[in-house]
Design a protein around this motif. Structure first.
Motif, PDB file in Angstrom:
ATOM      1  N   ARG A  17       0.830  -1.217   0.000  1.00 22.60           N
ATOM      2  CA  ARG A  17       0.000   0.000   0.000  1.00 22.60           C
ATOM      3  C   ARG A  17       0.859   1.260   0.000  1.00 22.60           C
ATOM      4  NH1 ARG A  17      -3.749  -2.885   4.417  1.00 22.60           N
ATOM      5  NH2 ARG A  17      -5.075  -4.040   2.963  1.00 22.60           N
ATOM      6  N   LEU A  18       1.977   1.247   0.729  1.00 18.95           N
ATOM      7  CA  LEU A  18       2.895   2.390   0.722  1.00 18.95           C
ATOM      8  C   LEU A  18       3.475   2.596  -0.672  1.00 18.95           C
ATOM      9  CD1 LEU A  18       4.768   1.852   4.103  1.00 18.95           C
ATOM     10  CD2 LEU A  18       3.387   3.845   3.514  1.00 18.95           C
ATOM     11  N   ASN A  19       3.896   1.503  -1.312  1.00 15.80           N
ATOM     12  CA  ASN A  19       4.433   1.603  -2.675  1.00 15.80           C
ATOM     13  C   ASN A  19       3.370   2.103  -3.641  1.00 15.80           C
ATOM     14  OD1 ASN A  19       7.042   0.844  -2.095  1.00 15.80           O
ATOM     15  ND2 ASN A  19       6.658  -1.319  -2.448  1.00 15.80           N
ATOM     16  N   ASP A  20       2.146   1.584  -3.533  1.00 19.57           N
ATOM     17  CA  ASP A  20       1.054   2.024  -4.407  1.00 19.57           C
ATOM     18  C   ASP A  20       0.746   3.506  -4.219  1.00 19.57           C
ATOM     19  OD1 ASP A  20       0.908  -0.549  -5.374  1.00 19.57           O
ATOM     20  OD2 ASP A  20      -0.881  -1.095  -4.206  1.00 19.57           O
ATOM     21  N   ALA A  21       0.940   4.013  -2.996  1.00 13.45           N
ATOM     22  CA  ALA A  21       0.688   5.424  -2.708  1.00 13.45           C
ATOM     23  C   ALA A  21       1.862   6.313  -3.128  1.00 13.45           C
ATOM     24  CB  ALA A  21       0.394   5.613  -1.215  1.00 13.45           C
ATOM     25  N   GLY A  22       2.950   5.707  -3.629  1.00  7.50           N
ATOM     26  CA  GLY A  22       4.071   6.487  -4.136  1.00  7.50           C
ATOM     27  C   GLY A  22       5.183   6.736  -3.146  1.00  7.50           C
ATOM     28  N   TYR A  23       5.155   6.085  -2.004  1.00 12.61           N
ATOM     29  CA  TYR A  23       6.209   6.272  -1.001  1.00 12.61           C
ATOM     30  C   TYR A  23       7.393   5.361  -1.299  1.00 12.61           C
ATOM     31  CZ  TYR A  23       2.867   8.772   1.944  1.00 12.61           C
ATOM     32  OH  TYR A  23       1.973   9.678   2.429  1.00 12.61           O
ATOM     33  N   GLU A  24       8.596   5.838  -0.966  1.00  9.21           N
ATOM     34  CA  GLU A  24       9.771   4.973  -1.006  1.00  9.21           C
ATOM     35  C   GLU A  24       9.762   4.187   0.296  1.00  9.21           C
ATOM     36  OE1 GLU A  24      14.661   5.098  -1.155  1.00  9.21           O
ATOM     37  OE2 GLU A  24      13.549   6.960  -1.463  1.00  9.21           O
ATOM     38  N   SER A  25       9.581   2.882   0.195  1.00  9.14           N
ATOM     39  CA  SER A  25       9.482   2.071   1.401  1.00  9.14           C
ATOM     40  C   SER A  25      10.376   0.849   1.285  1.00  9.14           C
ATOM     41  CB  SER A  25       8.030   1.661   1.653  1.00  9.14           C
ATOM     42  OG  SER A  25       7.509   0.984   0.537  1.00  9.14           O
ATOM     43  N   PHE A  26      10.593   0.197   2.424  1.00  6.23           N
ATOM     44  CA  PHE A  26      11.477  -0.959   2.484  1.00  6.23           C
ATOM     45  C   PHE A  26      10.953  -1.930   3.526  1.00  6.23           C
ATOM     46  CE2 PHE A  26      15.421  -2.788   4.492  1.00  6.23           C
ATOM     47  CZ  PHE A  26      15.676  -3.701   3.484  1.00  6.23           C
ATOM     48  N   LEU A  27      10.829  -3.190   3.140  1.00  2.00           N
ATOM     49  CA  LEU A  27      10.425  -4.259   4.045  1.00  2.00           C
ATOM     50  C   LEU A  27      11.497  -5.337   3.994  1.00  2.00           C
ATOM     51  CD1 LEU A  27       8.434  -5.723   5.912  1.00  2.00           C
ATOM     52  CD2 LEU A  27       7.287  -6.582   3.867  1.00  2.00           C
ATOM     53  N   PRO A  28      12.340  -5.431   5.036  1.00  2.00           N
ATOM     54  CA  PRO A  28      13.364  -6.476   5.031  1.00  2.00           C
ATOM     55  C   PRO A  28      12.726  -7.844   5.236  1.00  2.00           C
ATOM     56  CG  PRO A  28      13.475  -5.186   7.059  1.00  2.00           C
ATOM     57  CD  PRO A  28      12.430  -4.563   6.199  1.00  2.00           C
ATOM     58  N   LEU A  29      12.925  -8.733   4.262  1.00  2.00           N
ATOM     59  CA  LEU A  29      12.365 -10.081   4.328  1.00  2.00           C
ATOM     60  C   LEU A  29      13.483 -11.105   4.448  1.00  2.00           C
ATOM     61  CD1 LEU A  29       9.714  -9.810   1.473  1.00  2.00           C
ATOM     62  CD2 LEU A  29       9.264  -9.807   3.927  1.00  2.00           C
ATOM     63  N   THR A  30      13.209 -12.185   5.146  1.00  2.00           N
ATOM     64  CA  THR A  30      14.142 -13.287   5.282  1.00  2.00           C
ATOM     65  C   THR A  30      13.457 -14.566   4.804  1.00  2.00           C
ATOM     66  OG1 THR A  30      15.613 -14.449   6.805  1.00  2.00           O
ATOM     67  CG2 THR A  30      13.523 -13.730   7.698  1.00  2.00           C
ATOM     68  N   THR A  31      14.233 -15.485   4.276  1.00  2.00           N
ATOM     69  CA  THR A  31      13.686 -16.746   3.787  1.00  2.00           C
ATOM     70  C   THR A  31      13.815 -17.798   4.881  1.00  2.00           C
ATOM     71  OG1 THR A  31      14.378 -16.176   1.558  1.00  2.00           O
ATOM     72  CG2 THR A  31      13.815 -18.472   1.950  1.00  2.00           C
ATOM     73  N   GLU A  32      12.686 -18.416   5.210  1.00  2.00           N
ATOM     74  CA  GLU A  32      12.654 -19.474   6.216  1.00  2.00           C
ATOM     75  C   GLU A  32      12.085 -20.733   5.584  1.00  2.00           C
ATOM     76  OE1 GLU A  32      11.548 -16.741  10.111  1.00  2.00           O
ATOM     77  OE2 GLU A  32       9.983 -17.878   9.114  1.00  2.00           O
ATOM     78  N   VAL A  33      12.535 -21.875   6.073  1.00  2.00           N
ATOM     79  CA  VAL A  33      11.950 -23.137   5.632  1.00  2.00           C
ATOM     80  C   VAL A  33      10.907 -23.523   6.673  1.00  2.00           C
ATOM     81  CG1 VAL A  33      12.364 -25.567   5.110  1.00  2.00           C
ATOM     82  CG2 VAL A  33      14.066 -23.845   4.478  1.00  2.00           C
ATOM     83  N   ARG A  34       9.655 -23.619   6.239  1.00  2.00           N
ATOM     84  CA  ARG A  34       8.549 -23.989   7.130  1.00  2.00           C
ATOM     85  C   ARG A  34       8.186 -25.448   6.903  1.00  2.00           C
ATOM     86  NH1 ARG A  34       5.540 -19.134   8.659  1.00  2.00           N
ATOM     87  NH2 ARG A  34       7.218 -17.812   9.418  1.00  2.00           N
ATOM     88  N   GLN A  35       7.935 -26.147   7.995  1.00  2.00           N
ATOM     89  CA  GLN A  35       7.598 -27.569   7.931  1.00  2.00           C
ATOM     90  C   GLN A  35       6.099 -27.749   8.164  1.00  2.00           C
ATOM     91  OE1 GLN A  35       9.735 -30.496   7.675  1.00  2.00           O
ATOM     92  NE2 GLN A  35       7.754 -31.472   7.419  1.00  2.00           N
ATOM     93  N   VAL A  70       7.692  -1.723   8.958  1.00  2.00           N
ATOM     94  CA  VAL A  70       8.012  -1.385   7.578  1.00  2.00           C
ATOM     95  C   VAL A  70       8.710  -0.037   7.649  1.00  2.00           C
ATOM     96  CG1 VAL A  70       7.041  -0.819   5.315  1.00  2.00           C
ATOM     97  CG2 VAL A  70       5.998  -2.611   6.686  1.00  2.00           C
ATOM     98  N   PHE A  71       9.660   0.191   6.776  1.00  2.00           N
ATOM     99  CA  PHE A  71      10.402   1.448   6.777  1.00  2.00           C
ATOM    100  C   PHE A  71       9.965   2.301   5.595  1.00  2.00           C
ATOM    101  CE2 PHE A  71      12.887  -1.793   8.830  1.00  2.00           C
ATOM    102  CZ  PHE A  71      13.237  -1.178  10.020  1.00  2.00           C
ATOM    103  N   VAL A  72       9.859   3.615   5.825  1.00  2.00           N
ATOM    104  CA  VAL A  72       9.447   4.538   4.766  1.00  2.00           C
ATOM    105  C   VAL A  72      10.367   5.754   4.809  1.00  2.00           C
ATOM    106  CG1 VAL A  72       7.711   5.720   6.182  1.00  2.00           C
ATOM    107  CG2 VAL A  72       7.466   5.690   3.717  1.00  2.00           C
ATOM    108  N   LYS A  73      10.704   6.269   3.607  1.00  3.98           N
ATOM    109  CA  LYS A  73      11.582   7.433   3.510  1.00  3.98           C
ATOM    110  C   LYS A  73      10.755   8.620   3.051  1.00  3.98           C
ATOM    111  CE  LYS A  73      16.129   8.806   1.946  1.00  3.98           C
ATOM    112  NZ  LYS A  73      17.330   8.390   1.244  1.00  3.98           N
ATOM    113  N   VAL A  74      10.550   9.563   3.962  1.00  2.00           N
ATOM    114  CA  VAL A  74       9.745  10.759   3.694  1.00  2.00           C
ATOM    115  C   VAL A  74      10.291  11.928   4.506  1.00  2.00           C
ATOM    116  CG1 VAL A  74       7.583   9.527   3.220  1.00  2.00           C
ATOM    117  CG2 VAL A  74       8.099  10.221   5.540  1.00  2.00           C
ATOM    118  N   LYS A  75       9.751  13.103   4.209  1.00  5.94           N
ATOM    119  CA  LYS A  75       9.998  14.246   5.081  1.00  5.94           C
ATOM    120  C   LYS A  75       9.133  14.053   6.318  1.00  5.94           C
ATOM    121  CE  LYS A  75      11.025  17.313   1.283  1.00  5.94           C
ATOM    122  NZ  LYS A  75      10.619  18.424   0.460  1.00  5.94           N
ATOM    123  N   LYS A  76       9.540  14.643   7.411  1.00  3.46           N
ATOM    124  CA  LYS A  76       8.822  14.460   8.678  1.00  3.46           C
ATOM    125  C   LYS A  76       7.340  14.816   8.541  1.00  3.46           C
ATOM    126  CE  LYS A  76       9.465  15.579  13.538  1.00  3.46           C
ATOM    127  NZ  LYS A  76      10.271  16.365  14.472  1.00  3.46           N
TER     128      LYS A  76
END
Length: 174
Positions: free
Chosen positions: A29-47, A64-70
């Protein structure tokens, strides 16, 4: 015609606290709204009972991280799934660029990382990884019973990630 240009306020990274298990939706939703955002994801093996599957999950739960003016943080509260912006002393907490870069390096090599509890850490010396897949990472060095570990800290979130590396892959930062 004026020769004076207005001072541009810098954009900073901020940590957005989300509803539980809503990180990916808020990121979209942040990306769709035009914000520069970052979601660090890790790969896990689920059983499961009948199979194993690799699943991408957030490295830091509920953030979630977003880069904007205050001032640009106000409309973010209207995005479904956003709870609040992480604050420090009543002000939105700024996440340092180096911490975001560290998270990006970690997520590119997520299969070699694991999360550790903040209470198990001791103060150490800052180091930089100079060789291998984590090259460029700036972190804290800890040595424990023959293992050479690097701890990556996101100060604003009090979040820690541990990586075990050969001693030859790191150098002390002066």
């Amino acid at each position: 015609m004026s020769l004076i240009t207005p001072i541009q306020k810098p954009t900073n990274w901020f940590a957005i606290y989300t509803k539980s298990r809503s990180e990916k939706k808020v990121f979209e939703r942040l990306n769709d709204a035009g914000y520069e955002s970052f979601l660090p994801l890790t790969t896990e093996v689920r059983q499961w009972s009948d199979r194993k599957k690799k699943v991408k999950s957030p490295l830091i739960k509920s953030y979630v991280f977003v880069k904007v003016k205050k001032k640009g943080l106000v409309p973010i509260y209207n995005i479904p799934g956003v709870v609040t912006v992480l604050k420090h002393l009543g002000e939105p907490a700024i996440v340092k660029e180096v911490e975001i870069n560290n998270l990006k390096i970690l997520t590119n090599n997520s299969e070699a990382t694991k999360i550790v509890a903040a209470i198990s850490l001791k103060s150490g010396k800052p180091v930089q990884v100079v060789y291998g897949p984590f090259e460029g990472l700036i972190a804290i060095y800890l040595s424990n019973s023959g293992k050479h570990r690097v701890i990556v800290k996101v100060e604003a979130l009090n979040s820690f990630t541990e990586i075990t590396l050969p001693l030859s892959h790191i150098k002390k930062i002066a």
